[in-house]
Write an enzyme that holds these catalytic residues in place. Structure first.
Site, mmCIF file in Angstrom:
data_model
loop_
_atom_site.group_PDB
_atom_site.id
_atom_site.type_symbol
_atom_site.label_atom_id
_atom_site.label_comp_id
_atom_site.label_asym_id
_atom_site.label_seq_id
_atom_site.Cartn_x
_atom_site.Cartn_y
_atom_site.Cartn_z
ATOM 1 N N ARG A 199 1.096 -0.561 -0.101
ATOM 2 C CA ARG A 199 -0.399 -0.007 0.556
ATOM 3 C C ARG A 199 1.038 1.380 0.221
ATOM 4 O O ARG A 199 0.280 2.704 -0.710
ATOM 5 C CB ARG A 199 -1.121 -0.316 1.316
ATOM 6 N N ARG A 221 -11.137 2.715 -1.986
ATOM 7 C CA ARG A 221 -9.639 1.897 -1.324
ATOM 8 C C ARG A 221 -9.782 3.331 0.154
ATOM 9 O O ARG A 221 -9.416 4.497 -0.544
ATOM 10 C CB ARG A 221 -7.966 2.682 -1.671
ATOM 11 N N HIS A 253 -19.615 9.518 0.374
ATOM 12 C CA HIS A 253 -20.000 8.436 0.538
ATOM 13 C C HIS A 253 -22.105 8.748 0.474
ATOM 14 O O HIS A 253 -22.766 9.612 0.870
ATOM 15 C CB HIS A 253 -20.008 7.965 2.201
HETATM 16 C C1 GRF Z 1 -20.876 7.462 -5.485
HETATM 17 O O1 GRF Z 1 -22.517 6.405 -5.338
HETATM 18 C C2 GRF Z 1 -20.309 7.225 -4.124
HETATM 19 O O2 GRF Z 1 -20.906 8.234 -3.324
HETATM 20 C C3 GRF Z 1 -19.570 6.214 -3.875
HETATM 21 O O3 GRF Z 1 -19.553 4.989 -5.563
HETATM 22 C C4 GRF Z 1 -20.172 5.905 -6.352
HETATM 23 C C5 GRF Z 1 -19.614 5.784 -7.499
HETATM 24 O O4 GRF Z 1 -19.984 6.055 -8.529
HETATM 25 N N1 GRF Z 1 -18.299 6.360 -3.236
HETATM 26 P P1 GRF Z 1 -19.446 6.864 -9.738
HETATM 27 O O5 GRF Z 1 -18.225 5.963 -10.168
HETATM 28 O O6 GRF Z 1 -18.738 7.901 -9.478
HETATM 29 O O7 GRF Z 1 -20.513 7.021 -10.815
#
Ligand code: GRF
Length: 203
Positions: free
Chosen positions: A67, A93, A111
């Protein structure tokens, strides 16, 4: 004067990246996207960056021995491109304290739940299993914990009795695409003031 430079990290399809590209093109976000990085070669986000003429690379986590090596490569590429704000947009990640300190206070994440509820990788599944009536999305600064940094903006959506993970995800995603550009805009206009856990928005 040169515009501030964003670096966007993605793992998959990149629809949030697309909304940020659109906001940069329209002038809502007063910044250039200097680099898109994915940790997977097949991530559709790379195609989106290519189509928009944005420099893009894959730092394949599987080809890095550790990592630390992976994150050193990320940090070096971001710095080479003059990135001042790191945007995690569907980047699946967890970043170590090393990386977080390299860009301290300058990393944002999205999120798909109302944090601090339903952190982790299966937010929509967990929301439906729990039976809450409202969900949404959260933009926050990244600290050394998981989904735990100071919250910048949140948007709520109703959860319907007959929702599936897909229908709920689609409803939340619509809000994500509005909220992330807004949070970046506020940051770049100097309107976010962080005091401990609290992010205040100056008028
Ligand atoms: C989104 O729902 C974001 O909140 C989450 O992963 C998803 C990514 O979607 N962390 P995208 O790749 O932007 O279409």
């Amino acid at each position: 004067m040169n515009k501030p430079v964003l670096g966007v990290l993605c793992s998959g399809r990149g629809t949030n990246l697309q909304s940020i590209i659109a906001a940069a093109e329209s002038g809502q976000i007063p910044a250039a996207i200097g680099l898109v990085i994915t940790d997977k070669p097949e991530a559709k986000a790379l195609e989106r960056a290519a189509q928009a003429g944005i420099p893009h690379i894959c730092v394949d986590r599987k080809r890095c021995a550790s990592r630390q090596e992976f994150e050193e490569k990320l940090a070096a590429s971001l710095k080479e491109h003059g990135v001042t704000l790191v945007i995690l947009a569907g980047f699946m990640r967890i970043l170590s304290p090393y990386f977080v300190r390299e860009f301290s206070g300058r990393i944002m994440n999205i999120h798909p739940s109302l944090l601090p509820s339903f952190g982790g990788a299966h937010a929509h599944r967990d929301v439906l299993a729990y039976g809450v009536k409202v969900s949404g999305c959260t933009i926050h600064f990244v600290d050394e914990g998981m989904d735990s940094g100071p919250i910048i903006l949140q948007a709520a959506v109703p959860v319907a009795d007959d929702d599936t993970e897909d229908t709920l995800a689609a409803r939340v995603l619509e809000q994500e695409h509005v909220l992330y550009p807004k949070a970046i805009e506020l940051y770049l206009k100097g309107r976010l003031v962080t005091e401990g856990r609290h992010v205040r928005i100056k008028s």
